[in-house]
Structure formats: C-alpha cells, structure tokens
Enzyme design. Sequence first.
Site, PDB file in Angstrom:
ATOM      1  N   GLY A  46       0.828  -1.197   0.000  1.00  0.00           N
ATOM      2  CA  GLY A  46       0.000   0.000   0.000  1.00  0.00           C
ATOM      3  C   GLY A  46       0.863   1.247   0.000  1.00  0.00           C
ATOM      4  N   GLN A  51       2.696  10.076   1.159  1.00  0.00           N
ATOM      5  CA  GLN A  51       4.037   9.472   1.289  1.00  0.00           C
ATOM      6  C   GLN A  51       4.950   9.856   0.131  1.00  0.00           C
ATOM      7  OE1 GLN A  51       2.377   5.354   2.090  1.00  0.00           O
ATOM      8  NE2 GLN A  51       4.277   5.236   3.227  1.00  0.00           N
ATOM      9  N   CYS A  91       5.773  -0.244   7.071  1.00  0.00           N
ATOM     10  CA  CYS A  91       5.397   0.927   6.273  1.00  0.00           C
ATOM     11  C   CYS A  91       6.584   1.306   5.402  1.00  0.00           C
ATOM     12  CB  CYS A  91       5.033   2.071   7.210  1.00  0.00           C
ATOM     13  SG  CYS A  91       4.613   3.598   6.364  1.00  0.00           S
ATOM     14  N   LEU A  92       6.309   1.682   4.161  1.00  0.00           N
ATOM     15  CA  LEU A  92       7.408   2.042   3.256  1.00  0.00           C
ATOM     16  C   LEU A  92       8.158   3.286   3.728  1.00  0.00           C
ATOM     17  CD1 LEU A  92       5.808   1.267  -0.222  1.00  0.00           C
ATOM     18  CD2 LEU A  92       7.466  -0.094   1.072  1.00  0.00           C
ATOM     19  N   HIS A 133      -4.524   1.646   7.508  1.00  0.00           N
ATOM     20  CA  HIS A 133      -3.157   2.168   7.585  1.00  0.00           C
ATOM     21  C   HIS A 133      -2.966   3.298   6.559  1.00  0.00           C
ATOM     22  CE1 HIS A 133       1.375   1.518   7.923  1.00  0.00           C
ATOM     23  NE2 HIS A 133       1.269   2.243   6.826  1.00  0.00           N
ATOM     24  N   GLU A 134      -3.400   3.048   5.319  1.00  0.00           N
ATOM     25  CA  GLU A 134      -3.200   4.055   4.271  1.00  0.00           C
ATOM     26  C   GLU A 134      -4.076   5.291   4.503  1.00  0.00           C
ATOM     27  OE1 GLU A 134      -0.679   3.696   2.508  1.00  0.00           O
ATOM     28  OE2 GLU A 134      -0.399   1.591   3.034  1.00  0.00           O
ATOM     29  N   HIS A 137      -2.500   7.756   6.739  1.00  0.00           N
ATOM     30  CA  HIS A 137      -1.516   8.622   6.069  1.00  0.00           C
ATOM     31  C   HIS A 137      -2.197   9.876   5.510  1.00  0.00           C
ATOM     32  CE1 HIS A 137       2.233   6.437   6.193  1.00  0.00           C
ATOM     33  NE2 HIS A 137       1.703   5.332   5.707  1.00  0.00           N
TER      34      HIS A 137
END
Length: 167
Positions: A46, A51, A91-92, A133-134, A137
């Site tokens: 994701g 981000q 997480c990225l 989660h996304e 963000h």
Amino acid sequence: MALLHILQYPHPGLREKALPITVFEKSITQLAENMLETMYEAPGIGLAATQVQVAKQLVVIDTSENKDSPLIIINPKIIDKSDVIVNEEGCLSFPGIYANVTRSERLILEYQDIKGEVQRLEADDLLAICIQHEMDHLIGKVFVDYLSPLKRNRIRKQLEKLQRGKS
Ligand code: ZN
C-alpha cells in the site's frame, strides 16, 4: 511511468493532511500509475499520496499474492467497521520497522475510483488493515503514533541513524 520518492519518517511531509480530489483529470491517473509502480518496486502492499509528498486523498493498494489486483482508492470513507484485530505492520516510510497495531478486522468502504465513480467495498483481514493504515496517512497519521512515546522515540532514532548512514 516513473518511480516516485517515498518520504521517510520523520519527514514533516508525512504529517500533511490530504485534500479531497474533485477533478478526475489525466494527472490523477498518472499519479496513481506512478504510485502503483513505486509500490510494486519497493515492494509494498500500500502507498498513500502523502508518502510521495502529494497532499491528495489517493491511495493505492494490492494485497494479492500475485500482485495482480491493484486497487486505486480516492476520497475514501469508512462507513462501517467491526471486530478488532492485532497485526504486525510495516510501512514504506519506515524501512525495517515493524510493530503491532490494533485495527478493525472488517469494514465497509465508500470511495471513488479513478473515473470518479462512487464504489463500495467490503474488506476484511489484511485488506481492511491496509486500508486503515493508508487512510491514516491521508490525515497525517503514521502507524507508530499508536505506540508508546518511548517506543516511538526509539524507532525515530533508529531511522535517523539509518538515514545518516546512507548519505
Ligand atoms: Zn505506511
């Protein structure tokens, strides 16, 4: 298509609040395609627009095993959720960091697709977790915000060290 730069915590851009998308023009399609490419390359399941330093309510997700089910979610709203699940998340924007977070296990999502059409999606388990989660963000929230200040501090120091080592 192009790979985008993913912001690393604690970059202040990760605290930006994304605005709704109202015009579904070509640049939005391009952004979504670039975000998908960036997510697959990373690799991750994701990625939220904030981000990659774009304050728009757009996320891309693919939780399928074969990485062949891309989901582009615009202006998402959770309209119902139930049950609770604890899962280890990464997480990225936090390379190498994993932590347990409590989320809803099931949810119903309303969102707009890339054409601006309203869609409804029932999600559970990994997909439901990933959506939450996304969506965090998009309001400037990251998964370590659910941890204690002590743990969060330790993670920040770990990442800062890593970033210094890179440059
Ligand atoms: Zn993330």
